[in-house]
Design an enzyme around this catalytic site. Sequence first.
Site, PDB file in Angstrom:
ATOM      1  N   SER A  43      12.620  40.198  74.253  1.00 49.74           N
ATOM      2  CA  SER A  43      11.420  39.154  73.685  1.00 49.74           C
ATOM      3  C   SER A  43      11.537  38.044  74.490  1.00 49.74           C
ATOM      4  CB  SER A  43      11.285  38.936  72.183  1.00 49.74           C
ATOM      5  OG  SER A  43      12.616  38.455  72.024  1.00 49.74           O
ATOM      6  N   TYR A  86      17.338  35.973  60.204  1.00 50.55           N
ATOM      7  CA  TYR A  86      16.418  37.368  61.020  1.00 50.55           C
ATOM      8  C   TYR A  86      17.075  38.296  60.171  1.00 50.55           C
ATOM      9  CZ  TYR A  86      15.092  40.595  64.450  1.00 50.55           C
ATOM     10  OH  TYR A  86      14.192  41.465  65.061  1.00 50.55           O
ATOM     11  N   LYS A 140      14.670  41.218  57.722  1.00 47.15           N
ATOM     12  CA  LYS A 140      14.590  42.245  58.083  1.00 47.15           C
ATOM     13  C   LYS A 140      15.044  43.401  56.944  1.00 47.15           C
ATOM     14  CE  LYS A 140      12.317  41.569  62.070  1.00 47.15           C
ATOM     15  NZ  LYS A 140      11.072  42.078  62.180  1.00 47.15           N
TER      16      LYS A 140
END
Length: 153
Positions: free
Chosen positions: A137, A102, A106
């Site tokens: 989320s 991740y 990013k």
Amino acid sequence: TYAPKLILLDISDINCIRDVAKEILNCYGCVDILINNASMKVKGAVQSISLELDKKIMDANYFGPITLTKAILPNMISRRTGQIVLINNIQGKIGIPFRAAYAASKHAAVGFFDCLRAEMEEFDISVSTVNPTFICSYHRQPGPGNWEASIWK
């Protein structure tokens, strides 16, 4: 004003993004503001995350937004106006344990959009990156042997 039109897009499916962008431009003629706000994340130790899953995260968080941006960009350049926004994450600046794929995706997105910002200045196109801290989320509970279910969207 235009009537709203719902267009479904899986940002991790790179092959369909150009067609969706073309559909949007055919329908409305232009895009004034593009907000890239889709993301996938997974939590796990580097050695436990497959290369396949690393690639899926990179497709959704890096290749998806840049593919969509590149599809819309020529229209903005020809009109010499537009705004592009990347909703990213603080992990695009600072990595934390168990989020390597991740954070890497990013970081890559931040690098791309930083360069794009400098290139688009001459065309009066604004490029912004928003890096909030943690975002709430939803998470699907994984079933036995189902790595896809461990993805946060």
